[in-house]
Design a protein around this motif. Structure first.
Motif, PDB file in Angstrom:
ATOM      1  N   THR A 103       0.854  -1.197   0.000  1.00  0.00           N
ATOM      2  CA  THR A 103       0.000   0.000   0.000  1.00  0.00           C
ATOM      3  C   THR A 103       0.886   1.241   0.000  1.00  0.00           C
ATOM      4  OG1 THR A 103      -1.487  -1.211   1.477  1.00  0.00           O
ATOM      5  CG2 THR A 103      -1.906   1.149   1.199  1.00  0.00           C
ATOM      6  N   VAL A 104       0.683   2.143  -0.964  1.00  0.00           N
ATOM      7  CA  VAL A 104       1.415   3.413  -0.888  1.00  0.00           C
ATOM      8  C   VAL A 104       0.541   4.423  -0.146  1.00  0.00           C
ATOM      9  CG1 VAL A 104       3.010   3.115  -2.799  1.00  0.00           C
ATOM     10  CG2 VAL A 104       0.753   4.011  -3.271  1.00  0.00           C
ATOM     11  N   ALA A 105       1.039   4.836   0.998  1.00  0.00           N
ATOM     12  CA  ALA A 105       0.254   5.707   1.885  1.00  0.00           C
ATOM     13  C   ALA A 105       1.125   6.844   2.425  1.00  0.00           C
ATOM     14  CB  ALA A 105      -0.326   4.883   3.028  1.00  0.00           C
ATOM     15  N   GLY A 106       2.065   7.295   1.583  1.00  0.00           N
ATOM     16  CA  GLY A 106       2.968   8.364   2.037  1.00  0.00           C
ATOM     17  C   GLY A 106       2.471   9.755   1.661  1.00  0.00           C
ATOM     18  N   GLY A 107       1.351   9.829   0.913  1.00  0.00           N
ATOM     19  CA  GLY A 107       0.863  11.132   0.430  1.00  0.00           C
ATOM     20  C   GLY A 107       0.351  11.993   1.575  1.00  0.00           C
ATOM     21  N   GLN A 108       0.144  13.267   1.281  1.00  0.00           N
ATOM     22  CA  GLN A 108      -0.279  14.193   2.325  1.00  0.00           C
ATOM     23  C   GLN A 108      -1.800  14.285   2.453  1.00  0.00           C
ATOM     24  OE1 GLN A 108       2.329  17.255   0.608  1.00  0.00           O
ATOM     25  NE2 GLN A 108       3.245  17.475   2.638  1.00  0.00           N
ATOM     26  N   GLY A 109      -2.511  13.815   1.418  1.00  0.00           N
ATOM     27  CA  GLY A 109      -3.977  13.795   1.477  1.00  0.00           C
ATOM     28  C   GLY A 109      -4.581  15.158   1.747  1.00  0.00           C
ATOM     29  N   THR A 110      -3.974  16.205   1.189  1.00  0.00           N
ATOM     30  CA  THR A 110      -4.439  17.570   1.519  1.00  0.00           C
ATOM     31  C   THR A 110      -5.857  17.827   1.025  1.00  0.00           C
ATOM     32  OG1 THR A 110      -3.157  18.218  -0.398  1.00  0.00           O
ATOM     33  CG2 THR A 110      -2.252  18.807   1.729  1.00  0.00           C
ATOM     34  N   ARG A 111      -6.225  17.214  -0.110  1.00  0.00           N
ATOM     35  CA  ARG A 111      -7.554  17.512  -0.658  1.00  0.00           C
ATOM     36  C   ARG A 111      -8.665  16.978   0.241  1.00  0.00           C
ATOM     37  NH1 ARG A 111      -6.744  14.965  -6.379  1.00  0.00           N
ATOM     38  NH2 ARG A 111      -5.095  13.892  -5.232  1.00  0.00           N
ATOM     39  N   LEU A 112      -8.436  15.857   0.872  1.00  0.00           N
ATOM     40  CA  LEU A 112      -9.465  15.290   1.753  1.00  0.00           C
ATOM     41  C   LEU A 112      -9.547  16.071   3.059  1.00  0.00           C
ATOM     42  CD1 LEU A 112     -11.539  13.063   2.177  1.00  0.00           C
ATOM     43  CD2 LEU A 112      -9.715  11.631   3.149  1.00  0.00           C
ATOM     44  N   PRO A 185       9.215   4.709   5.784  1.00  0.00           N
ATOM     45  CA  PRO A 185       8.942   6.030   5.209  1.00  0.00           C
ATOM     46  C   PRO A 185       9.690   6.282   3.901  1.00  0.00           C
ATOM     47  CG  PRO A 185      10.510   6.228   6.999  1.00  0.00           C
ATOM     48  CD  PRO A 185      10.186   4.769   6.883  1.00  0.00           C
ATOM     49  N   GLN A 186       9.078   7.073   3.060  1.00  0.00           N
ATOM     50  CA  GLN A 186       9.737   7.488   1.823  1.00  0.00           C
ATOM     51  C   GLN A 186      10.551   8.753   2.089  1.00  0.00           C
ATOM     52  OE1 GLN A 186       5.542   8.837   0.119  1.00  0.00           O
ATOM     53  NE2 GLN A 186       7.169   9.474  -1.254  1.00  0.00           N
ATOM     54  N   ALA A 187      11.310   9.169   1.084  1.00  0.00           N
ATOM     55  CA  ALA A 187      12.134  10.374   1.216  1.00  0.00           C
ATOM     56  C   ALA A 187      11.271  11.629   0.983  1.00  0.00           C
ATOM     57  CB  ALA A 187      13.262  10.319   0.199  1.00  0.00           C
ATOM     58  N   ASP A 212       8.411  12.581  -1.715  1.00  0.00           N
ATOM     59  CA  ASP A 212       8.922  12.709  -3.093  1.00  0.00           C
ATOM     60  C   ASP A 212       8.056  11.997  -4.142  1.00  0.00           C
ATOM     61  OD1 ASP A 212       9.593  10.137  -2.364  1.00  0.00           O
ATOM     62  OD2 ASP A 212      11.691  10.264  -2.979  1.00  0.00           O
ATOM     63  N   GLY A 213       6.773  11.830  -3.859  1.00  0.00           N
ATOM     64  CA  GLY A 213       5.843  11.273  -4.848  1.00  0.00           C
ATOM     65  C   GLY A 213       5.763   9.761  -4.741  1.00  0.00           C
ATOM     66  N   HIS A 214       4.680   9.173  -5.346  1.00  0.00           N
ATOM     67  CA  HIS A 214       4.572   7.710  -5.218  1.00  0.00           C
ATOM     68  C   HIS A 214       5.682   6.980  -5.952  1.00  0.00           C
ATOM     69  CE1 HIS A 214       2.295   8.265  -8.906  1.00  0.00           C
ATOM     70  NE2 HIS A 214       1.285   8.828  -8.268  1.00  0.00           N
ATOM     71  N   GLN A 242      -2.962   2.043  -4.148  1.00  0.00           N
ATOM     72  CA  GLN A 242      -2.981   3.288  -3.374  1.00  0.00           C
ATOM     73  C   GLN A 242      -3.881   3.132  -2.156  1.00  0.00           C
ATOM     74  OE1 GLN A 242      -4.144   6.413  -6.052  1.00  0.00           O
ATOM     75  NE2 GLN A 242      -2.139   6.418  -6.988  1.00  0.00           N
ATOM     76  N   VAL A 243      -3.667   4.025  -1.205  1.00  0.00           N
ATOM     77  CA  VAL A 243      -4.406   3.914   0.061  1.00  0.00           C
ATOM     78  C   VAL A 243      -5.852   4.393  -0.058  1.00  0.00           C
ATOM     79  CG1 VAL A 243      -3.823   6.225   0.951  1.00  0.00           C
ATOM     80  CG2 VAL A 243      -4.121   4.321   2.536  1.00  0.00           C
ATOM     81  N   ASP A 244      -6.201   5.065  -1.170  1.00  0.00           N
ATOM     82  CA  ASP A 244      -7.474   5.803  -1.142  1.00  0.00           C
ATOM     83  C   ASP A 244      -8.642   5.119  -1.843  1.00  0.00           C
ATOM     84  OD1 ASP A 244      -6.654   6.139  -3.762  1.00  0.00           O
ATOM     85  OD2 ASP A 244      -5.869   8.149  -3.395  1.00  0.00           O
ATOM     86  N   ILE A 402     -11.367   7.889  -2.757  1.00  0.00           N
ATOM     87  CA  ILE A 402     -11.701   8.999  -1.857  1.00  0.00           C
ATOM     88  C   ILE A 402     -10.534   9.976  -1.905  1.00  0.00           C
ATOM     89  CG2 ILE A 402     -12.164   9.668   0.533  1.00  0.00           C
ATOM     90  CD1 ILE A 402     -13.349   6.869   0.979  1.00  0.00           C
ATOM     91  N   LYS A 403     -10.725  11.056  -2.655  1.00  0.00           N
ATOM     92  CA  LYS A 403      -9.641  12.039  -2.817  1.00  0.00           C
ATOM     93  C   LYS A 403     -10.025  13.380  -2.206  1.00  0.00           C
ATOM     94  CE  LYS A 403      -6.913   9.970  -6.073  1.00  0.00           C
ATOM     95  NZ  LYS A 403      -5.539   9.569  -5.721  1.00  0.00           N
ATOM     96  N   ASN A 404     -11.286  13.787  -2.449  1.00  0.00           N
ATOM     97  CA  ASN A 404     -11.721  15.130  -2.078  1.00  0.00           C
ATOM     98  C   ASN A 404     -12.730  15.065  -0.932  1.00  0.00           C
ATOM     99  OD1 ASN A 404     -10.337  16.304  -4.387  1.00  0.00           O
ATOM    100  ND2 ASN A 404     -11.917  15.285  -5.615  1.00  0.00           N
TER     101      ASN A 404
HETATM  102  P1  UTP Z   1      -2.398  11.519  -4.508  1.00  0.00           P
HETATM  103  O1  UTP Z   1      -1.962  11.881  -5.855  1.00  0.00           O
HETATM  104  O2  UTP Z   1      -3.869  11.400  -4.284  1.00  0.00           O
HETATM  105  O3  UTP Z   1      -1.740  12.537  -3.475  1.00  0.00           O
HETATM  106  O4  UTP Z   1      -1.706  10.164  -4.115  1.00  0.00           O
HETATM  107  P2  UTP Z   1      -1.954  12.758  -1.926  1.00  0.00           P
HETATM  108  O5  UTP Z   1      -0.722  13.449  -1.448  1.00  0.00           O
HETATM  109  O6  UTP Z   1      -2.313  11.507  -1.188  1.00  0.00           O
HETATM  110  O7  UTP Z   1      -3.234  13.701  -1.813  1.00  0.00           O
HETATM  111  P3  UTP Z   1      -3.389  15.275  -2.095  1.00  0.00           P
HETATM  112  O8  UTP Z   1      -3.020  15.488  -3.534  1.00  0.00           O
HETATM  113  O9  UTP Z   1      -2.482  15.983  -1.127  1.00  0.00           O
HETATM  114  O10 UTP Z   1      -4.831  15.506  -1.806  1.00  0.00           O
HETATM  115  C1  UTP Z   1      -2.059   8.954  -4.704  1.00  0.00           C
HETATM  116  C2  UTP Z   1      -1.504   7.822  -3.867  1.00  0.00           C
HETATM  117  O11 UTP Z   1      -0.085   7.886  -3.808  1.00  0.00           O
HETATM  118  C3  UTP Z   1       0.360   7.974  -2.467  1.00  0.00           C
HETATM  119  C4  UTP Z   1      -0.827   8.501  -1.682  1.00  0.00           C
HETATM  120  O12 UTP Z   1      -0.716   8.169  -0.313  1.00  0.00           O
HETATM  121  C5  UTP Z   1      -1.980   7.824  -2.401  1.00  0.00           C
HETATM  122  O13 UTP Z   1      -2.097   6.485  -1.988  1.00  0.00           O
HETATM  123  N1  UTP Z   1       1.507   8.884  -2.410  1.00  0.00           N
HETATM  124  C6  UTP Z   1       1.456  10.087  -3.000  1.00  0.00           C
HETATM  125  C7  UTP Z   1       2.614   8.483  -1.711  1.00  0.00           C
HETATM  126  O14 UTP Z   1       2.653   7.364  -1.144  1.00  0.00           O
HETATM  127  N2  UTP Z   1       3.677   9.336  -1.641  1.00  0.00           N
HETATM  128  C8  UTP Z   1       3.659  10.558  -2.225  1.00  0.00           C
HETATM  129  O15 UTP Z   1       4.666  11.277  -2.128  1.00  0.00           O
HETATM  130  C9  UTP Z   1       2.521  10.939  -2.932  1.00  0.00           C
END
Ligand code: UTP
Length: 475
Positions: A103-112, A185-187, A212-214, A242-244, A402-404
């Motif tokens: 599962t890639v779950a390192g994103g910030q999820g700012t939109r949600l 954790p990712q970089a 640094d992105g998925h 992805q986690v969402d 679930i993004k927004n």
């Molecule tokens: P999103 O593109 O939806 O980005 O990530 P995000 O950061 O989660 O959400 P916003 O844009 O801030 O609202 C798609 C998938 O990639 C993972 C996220 O956790 C999600 O599963 N991801 C994204 C990472 O694991 N690392 C990252 O640096 C970016």
């Protein structure tokens, strides 16, 4: 400390980033030390190149000239391959313990706008199960079915690693053996002010950074030791998701089998697609260029390529990515051990990043995107595979992101899609399910993965004859 300070001050001055020390004298020793460590960890040479190409000049990667739609393994009834055979291949790999979930779950999820790891978000329709539970229960059910452990790898970020671990432990790993769950954790990379090309301070003693992105998942899989651990335990393939997306199939035997054994797959990296509904749907498109599979990102407004139609009026470039892949363990290892060091290209994304104004010392909360986040994207690894296949799956069965917080791809739309899928599964067993004028299920229905991973699994259950409009039911 004085030596380290003067050396970093010289570096910052030479790159025009001296403002990062604007509050140095106000920081206590611990915060000074933390800031120095953070600054020393930044590769300013590399960053300068990225700022010049992606922030100052906004240079976009060049697109190959001869781009064709990617061929794909179509869903029934148009399919020309032996789905039963490939499913059996996938099941054999599962029975042999050769597949891990990732599962890639390192994103910030700012939109949600959810405070906390996105995997902790209560995503399901009736019980409000968090996303991590949905995945864990699928893993449990598949372990039961195939009689083998499925190791679960979770990509976190420095910002959400501790809360993610705590959440999973507090929930007793949802019934999984904690020794088979690996979080790492990712970089990160600094976020850059769009107008000036300057780094930002998130508070007086900390530089604003973003994961640094998925695409960073590939590097992190290797750097964390996860890949070596997989190799040591005979794991050959990784199911990446992805986690969402609460409807994602964490383990899909047919997709695993195609990835591992289809004649045109090198078993390195494969992808799932769904048919795009319209040119402006915000998903990347699978294409072929120079004999390789690539993804072309969504653009706003959609470019000429996304609008093209065939003679039947159907979208020519219809293969939309849902960011589900199979990765070969050896492929990931190979990517990371290239001669020139492993690097996926960075892309720019304009985002809102709160920051401390170094003149007024005020915390600024912008309302419009003010910064560029530089991110690598996992699908940039596709053309590095020898031969990469795309497999069509059913949108209504497997995609409810679930993004927004509101509108498209929000909890509300995801809930409806989850109930719609559960309703369809019940209808397949003769249950009468209420639907509204648009054909959506007008009851709230949740089926746990522990009850059924697919519609056939419901056969063993004592099901109701009818579900009433507005009824809430969890199976
Ligand atoms: P999103 O593109 O939806 O980005 O990530 P995000 O950061 O989660 O959400 P916003 O844009 O801030 O609202 C798609 C998938 O990639 C993972 C996220 O956790 C999600 O599963 N991801 C994204 C990472 O694991 N690392 C990252 O640096 C970016």
């Amino acid at each position: 400390m004085p030596d380290r300070l003067s050396s970093i001050r010289a570096t910052l001055d030479s790159y025009g980033q001296g403002h990062l020390l604007a509050f140095w004298d106000e920081l206590d020793e611990a915060h000074q030390a933390a800031l120095l460590t953070q600054l020393h960890g930044i590769d300013f040479d590399q960053l300068q190149v990225l700022i010049e190409t992606l922030v100052v000049r906004t240079q976009q990667a060049e697109r190959p000239r001869d781009v064709e739609p990617a061929p794909y393994y179509a869903q029934e009834p148009g399919s020309t391959y032996d789905a039963g055979h490939y499913r059996e291949v996938g099941e054999e790999l599962l029975r042999a313990g050769k597949v891990a979930a990732f599962t890639v779950a390192g994103g910030q999820g700012t939109r949600l706008g959810w405070k906390g790891p996105k995997g902790a978000y209560p995503a399901t329709v009736v019980t409000g199960s968090p996303l991590f539970r949905v995945f864990a229960e699928q893993i449990l059910a598949n372990q039961d079915r195939y009689g083998k452990t499925i190791r679960w790898y979770i990509l976190t970020s420095p910002a959400n690693d501790t809360p993610t671990r705590a959440f999973i432990q507090d929930n007793r790993c949802f019934g999984l053996d904690r020794r088979n769950i690996f979080m790492f954790p990712q970089a990160t990379i600094p976020s850059i002010e769009a107008e000036t090309g300057k780094l930002l301070l998130t508070d007086k003693g900390r530089v604003a950074v973003n994961p640094d992105g998925h695409g960073g998942s590939i590097k992190a899989l290797v750097a964390s030791g996860a890949i070596d651990a997989m190799l040591a335990r005979g794991v050959e393939h990784i199911s990446y998701f992805q986690v969402d997306n609460p409807l994602v199939k964490v383990i899909d035997p047919l997709f695993i089998g195609l990835h591992a054994a289809a004649p045109d797959s090198s078993g390195e990296m494969s992808s799932k697609m769904v048919r795009k509904t319209s040119p402006d749907e915000k998903v990347g498109i699978f294409c072929r260029a120079d004999g390789k599979t690539i993804v072309i990102e969504y653009s706003d407004p959609p470019d000429e390529l996304a609008q093209q139609r065939d003679d039947d009026g159907r979208l020519r470039f219809c293969a939309g990515s849902i960011a589900v892949h199979m990765l070969g363990v050896k492929f990931v290892k190979k990517l990371a051990s290239g001669d020139d060091g492993f690097a996926l290209p960075y892309h720019r994304a304009e985002k809102i990043v709160p920051y401390v104004d170094t003149k007024s010392a005020e915390l600024i909360q912008p309302t419009q995107p003010n910064a560029v986040k530089m991110e690598t994207l996992v699908f940039d690894a596709l053309p590095l595979a020898e031969s990469s296949i795309v497999y069509e799956t059913s949108r209504i069965e497997e995609f409810a992101p679930i993004k927004n917080a509101q509108g498209n791809d929000s909890p509300a739309t995801s809930h409806q899609l989850q109930s719609d899928r559960a309703g369809r599964w019940l209808e397949a067993h003769g249950v009468t399910v209420p639907r509204d004028a648009d054909g959506h299920v007008s009851a709230r229905i949740e089926i746990s993965p522990l009850t059924a991973l697919e519609p056939n699994d419901l056969a063993k259950l004592d099901l109701p004859d009818t579900i009433e409009p507005g009824q809430t039911i969890a199976l």
